[in-house]
Design a protein around this motif. Sequence first.
Motif, PDB file in Angstrom:
ATOM      1  N   UNK A 195      16.940 129.612  70.751  1.00 10.46           N
ATOM      2  CA  UNK A 195      15.604 129.057  70.546  1.00 10.46           C
ATOM      3  C   UNK A 195      15.200 129.235  69.098  1.00 10.46           C
ATOM      4  N   UNK A 196      14.535 128.215  68.553  1.00 15.46           N
ATOM      5  CA  UNK A 196      13.842 128.311  67.270  1.00 15.46           C
ATOM      6  C   UNK A 196      12.433 127.775  67.481  1.00 15.46           C
ATOM      7  N   UNK A 197      11.500 128.286  66.667  1.00 16.09           N
ATOM      8  CA  UNK A 197      10.092 127.929  66.841  1.00 16.09           C
ATOM      9  C   UNK A 197       9.494 127.596  65.489  1.00 16.09           C
ATOM     10  N   UNK A 198       8.704 126.514  65.431  1.00 17.11           N
ATOM     11  CA  UNK A 198       7.967 126.141  64.220  1.00 17.11           C
ATOM     12  C   UNK A 198       6.772 125.302  64.614  1.00 17.11           C
ATOM     13  N   UNK A 199       5.635 125.575  63.988  1.00 21.18           N
ATOM     14  CA  UNK A 199       4.453 124.760  64.210  1.00 21.18           C
ATOM     15  C   UNK A 199       3.993 124.705  65.650  1.00 21.18           C
ATOM     16  N   UNK A 200       4.173 125.794  66.383  1.00 20.74           N
ATOM     17  CA  UNK A 200       3.735 125.816  67.777  1.00 20.74           C
ATOM     18  C   UNK A 200       4.652 125.075  68.725  1.00 20.74           C
ATOM     19  N   UNK A 201       5.870 124.741  68.276  1.00 25.41           N
ATOM     20  CA  UNK A 201       6.830 124.044  69.126  1.00 25.41           C
ATOM     21  C   UNK A 201       8.123 124.851  69.188  1.00 25.41           C
ATOM     22  N   UNK A 202       8.619 125.072  70.400  1.00 23.88           N
ATOM     23  CA  UNK A 202       9.893 125.753  70.604  1.00 23.88           C
ATOM     24  C   UNK A 202      10.967 124.720  70.924  1.00 23.88           C
ATOM     25  N   UNK A 203      12.105 124.864  70.242  1.00 25.15           N
ATOM     26  CA  UNK A 203      13.262 124.000  70.481  1.00 25.15           C
ATOM     27  C   UNK A 203      14.335 124.884  71.112  1.00 25.15           C
ATOM     28  N   UNK A 204      14.689 124.571  72.356  1.00 25.34           N
ATOM     29  CA  UNK A 204      15.580 125.424  73.128  1.00 25.34           C
ATOM     30  C   UNK A 204      16.913 124.717  73.350  1.00 25.34           C
ATOM     31  N   UNK A 205      18.002 125.397  72.944  1.00 26.00           N
ATOM     32  CA  UNK A 205      19.341 124.938  73.302  1.00 26.00           C
ATOM     33  C   UNK A 205      19.595 125.391  74.732  1.00 26.00           C
ATOM     34  N   UNK A 206      19.720 124.425  75.647  1.00 27.64           N
ATOM     35  CA  UNK A 206      19.633 124.714  77.085  1.00 27.64           C
ATOM     36  C   UNK A 206      20.931 124.381  77.822  1.00 27.64           C
TER      37      UNK A 206
END
Length: 290
Positions: A95-106
């Motif tokens: 997971x990485x997070x920026x600007x209140x958005x989480x991007x999850x490798x799922x």
Amino acid sequence: DSGVGVQTVGSIAYVTFINPYTFLGGMHLLDLTDPAAIQRLGTFYVLQDPQAIMVEGVRAYIADQYEGLKIIDVSDPANPAQTGVYDTPGAARDVVVAGGIAYVADADGGLQVIDVTDPGLPVLLDQFTPAGSAMSGVELSGRFLYAADAAAGLLVFDLADPRHPTHLATVRTADAATDVVVRSGLAYVADGYRGLQVIYVTDPLRPTVIGGAGLDGNSGYFQGVALSDTHVFVADIVNGLHVIDVRHPAGPRPEGSLDLDGLAADLAVFPSQVLVAAGDPGLRRIDITD
């Protein structure tokens, strides 16, 4: 406890672990002010199978495999507390997070894009789930997101609209891309049995593999990767820690390695040191001044 993930913020290390007796997971918060005498500040125990961690501000975001994304308030290191959870469709690996958005490798759930501005109520914004996805690593650099996928290679996304990433290109790596870090137009990919792959990404529409470094006979499995100014440090789940000189990216040169007692799953660069989440020994601190 068996360390599986690590991130440093200031003088605190956040280490995710799995207890080898209960097979349940958690997160230790460690004070690195005196690297020779690391002190535990607090522990959060309610995780199932943590894979990776990112800390932003007062919150830790944990990819907790089949339980999805967990959000932990770490404003009081002695008393970390869960604030929210989002159950992703696959197995949350990074997971990485920026600007209140989480991007999850799922994993087979591909890329999950989650609004975490309200940590108590994370909400799905978008997803990218191609057939056969095996996404295990994500990295942000500028307006682009890079995803390591064990089946497809390295994927590049445009975040011009961060709530709805646009897939721009994919470049196949030699084996199984598991993790990625990006700097100055180059992506460094931990690529399973084939070692390290260096990919030119200055043109996001045409990522190109320009170099690589592995072990003779495919005797290791490169899983995690971290960068210093001139070197890449790689967690090898078979052989431990590798140090690779990348001052000439087209010809990365292995410089040394260290066999560790346990599984080297993840790592982070701390001033003059590499911290390795190393399975049963927990966290290993490696001096890299020489």
